[in-house]
Design a protein around this motif. Structure first.
Motif, PDB file in Angstrom:
ATOM      1  N   ARG A 254       0.865  -1.207  -0.095  1.00 22.17           N
ATOM      2  CA  ARG A 254       0.146  -0.095   0.180  1.00 22.17           C
ATOM      3  C   ARG A 254       0.890   1.272   0.017  1.00 22.17           C
ATOM      4  NH1 ARG A 254      -2.571   0.229   5.972  1.00 22.17           N
ATOM      5  NH2 ARG A 254      -0.613   0.458   7.226  1.00 22.17           N
ATOM      6  N   GLN A 255       0.298   2.397  -0.445  1.00 20.25           N
ATOM      7  CA  GLN A 255       0.894   3.610  -0.396  1.00 20.25           C
ATOM      8  C   GLN A 255       0.041   4.658  -0.250  1.00 20.25           C
ATOM      9  OE1 GLN A 255       3.286   4.449  -4.001  1.00 20.25           O
ATOM     10  NE2 GLN A 255       4.686   5.653  -2.890  1.00 20.25           N
ATOM     11  N   ALA A 256       0.367   5.382   0.829  1.00 16.52           N
ATOM     12  CA  ALA A 256      -0.470   6.624   1.287  1.00 16.52           C
ATOM     13  C   ALA A 256       0.132   7.897   0.522  1.00 16.52           C
ATOM     14  CB  ALA A 256      -0.598   6.594   2.626  1.00 16.52           C
TER      15      ALA A 256
ATOM     16  N   ALA B  35       3.690   9.121   1.189  1.00 22.02           N
ATOM     17  CA  ALA B  35       4.391   8.056   1.980  1.00 22.02           C
ATOM     18  C   ALA B  35       5.209   7.000   0.777  1.00 22.02           C
ATOM     19  CB  ALA B  35       3.604   7.147   2.990  1.00 22.02           C
TER      20      ALA B  35
ATOM     21  N   ARG C 294       6.070   3.353  -0.438  1.00 22.63           N
ATOM     22  CA  ARG C 294       5.225   2.290  -0.650  1.00 22.63           C
ATOM     23  C   ARG C 294       5.561   1.040   0.460  1.00 22.63           C
ATOM     24  NH1 ARG C 294       3.640   0.027  -6.674  1.00 22.63           N
ATOM     25  NH2 ARG C 294       3.057   2.251  -6.678  1.00 22.63           N
ATOM     26  N   GLU C 295       4.481   0.387   0.872  1.00 25.38           N
ATOM     27  CA  GLU C 295       4.884  -0.151   2.161  1.00 25.38           C
ATOM     28  C   GLU C 295       4.215  -1.917   1.834  1.00 25.38           C
ATOM     29  OE1 GLU C 295       2.308   0.741   5.423  1.00 25.38           O
ATOM     30  OE2 GLU C 295       2.906  -0.656   6.833  1.00 25.38           O
TER      31      GLU C 295
ATOM     32  N   ASP D  46      -5.314   3.327   7.760  1.00 27.53           N
ATOM     33  CA  ASP D  46      -5.259   2.463   6.644  1.00 27.53           C
ATOM     34  C   ASP D  46      -5.493   3.179   5.198  1.00 27.53           C
ATOM     35  OD1 ASP D  46      -6.462   0.011   8.877  1.00 27.53           O
ATOM     36  OD2 ASP D  46      -4.492   0.019   8.237  1.00 27.53           O
ATOM     37  N   THR D  47      -5.864   4.352   5.345  1.00 23.71           N
ATOM     38  CA  THR D  47      -6.245   4.889   4.078  1.00 23.71           C
ATOM     39  C   THR D  47      -5.108   4.929   3.228  1.00 23.71           C
ATOM     40  OG1 THR D  47      -8.163   6.112   4.957  1.00 23.71           O
ATOM     41  CG2 THR D  47      -7.098   6.984   2.986  1.00 23.71           C
ATOM     42  N   ALA D  48      -5.150   4.379   1.735  1.00 28.30           N
ATOM     43  CA  ALA D  48      -4.179   4.186   0.985  1.00 28.30           C
ATOM     44  C   ALA D  48      -4.694   3.663  -0.427  1.00 28.30           C
ATOM     45  CB  ALA D  48      -2.946   3.396   1.565  1.00 28.30           C
TER      46      ALA D  48
ATOM     47  N   TYR E 299      -3.957   0.478  -2.655  1.00 29.71           N
ATOM     48  CA  TYR E 299      -3.668  -0.948  -2.322  1.00 29.71           C
ATOM     49  C   TYR E 299      -3.166  -1.500  -3.562  1.00 29.71           C
ATOM     50  CZ  TYR E 299      -4.637  -0.687   2.507  1.00 29.71           C
ATOM     51  OH  TYR E 299      -4.609  -0.205   4.044  1.00 29.71           O
TER      52      TYR E 299
ATOM     53  N   GLN F  83      -8.027   1.952  -4.463  1.00 32.64           N
ATOM     54  CA  GLN F  83      -8.188   2.855  -3.310  1.00 32.64           C
ATOM     55  C   GLN F  83      -9.225   2.473  -2.032  1.00 32.64           C
ATOM     56  OE1 GLN F  83      -6.453   5.584  -2.964  1.00 32.64           O
ATOM     57  NE2 GLN F  83      -7.456   5.788  -0.861  1.00 32.64           N
TER      58      GLN F  83
ATOM     59  N   THR G  52     -10.324   4.059   1.632  1.00 26.42           N
ATOM     60  CA  THR G  52     -10.588   4.987   2.174  1.00 26.42           C
ATOM     61  C   THR G  52     -11.405   4.748   3.526  1.00 26.42           C
ATOM     62  OG1 THR G  52     -10.599   6.449   0.428  1.00 26.42           O
ATOM     63  CG2 THR G  52     -11.233   7.469   2.323  1.00 26.42           C
TER      64      THR G  52
END
Length: 123
Positions: free
Chosen positions: A38-40, A43, A45-46, A89-91, A93, A118, A120
Motif C-alpha cells: 500500500r501507499q498513502a 509516503a 510504498r509499504e 489504513d487509507t491508501a 493498495y 483505493q 478510504t
C-alpha cells in the motif's frame, strides 16, 4: 509476464473489515512470489504480506493480526483481508508478483504491478 488487476477497495467506516482481490493471469512458475502493498499520499510504498507458490506466507511484524493474505490457485485470485480498519489504513493498495527465491514483501523486489485499488477509512 503476469497481468494483475486489483478490486474490492472503497470507502468504509473505521472498525470494519474489507477483502481486496487481485485477479492474475499469465505465466507463473514454481518460484513465483505474490504480495500486497500500500501507499498513502506522501509516503513510501509499504509491503504488507507475501505468499509463495507453495502457500508459505511472510508478514512484516507490523502486518500481523491486521492483514491476512490468501490465494486461490484455481481461480487465480490473490486476496487481502483487512480487519479493524483505521483511518491510517487509507491508501492505494497494490498487488505485485515476480520470480524470487525468498518470498518477502519488499517493494523493490517486484517487477509486475497492478494499478491499485483505493481504500478510504473514515472515523
Amino acid at each position: 509476464q503476469v497481468q494483475l488487476v486489483e478490486s474490492g477497495g472503497g470507502s468504509v467506516q473505521a472498525g470494519g473489515s474489507l477483502t481486496l482481490s487481485c485477479a492474475y493471469s499469465g505465466r507463473t512458475t514454481s518460484d513465483y512470489c505474490m504480495g500486497w502493498f500500500r501507499q498513502a499520499p506522501g509516503a513510501e510504498r509499504e509491503g504488507l504480506a507475501a505468499i509463495d507458490s507453495d502457500g508459505r506466507i511472510n508478514y512484516p511484524d507490523s502486518s500481523k493480526g491486521h492483514f491476512t493474505i490468501s490465494k486461490d490457485n484455481a481461480k487465480q485470485i490473490l486476496y487481502l483481508q483487512i480487519i479493524s480498519l483505521k483511518p491510517a489504513d487509507t491508501a492505494m493498495y497494490y498487488c505485485a508478483a515476480d520470480h524470487m527465491a525468498q518470498c518477502i514483501p519488499g517493494p523493490g523486489r517486484f517487477g509486475n504491478w497492478g494499478h491499485g485499488t483505493q481504500v478510504t477509512v473514515s472515523s
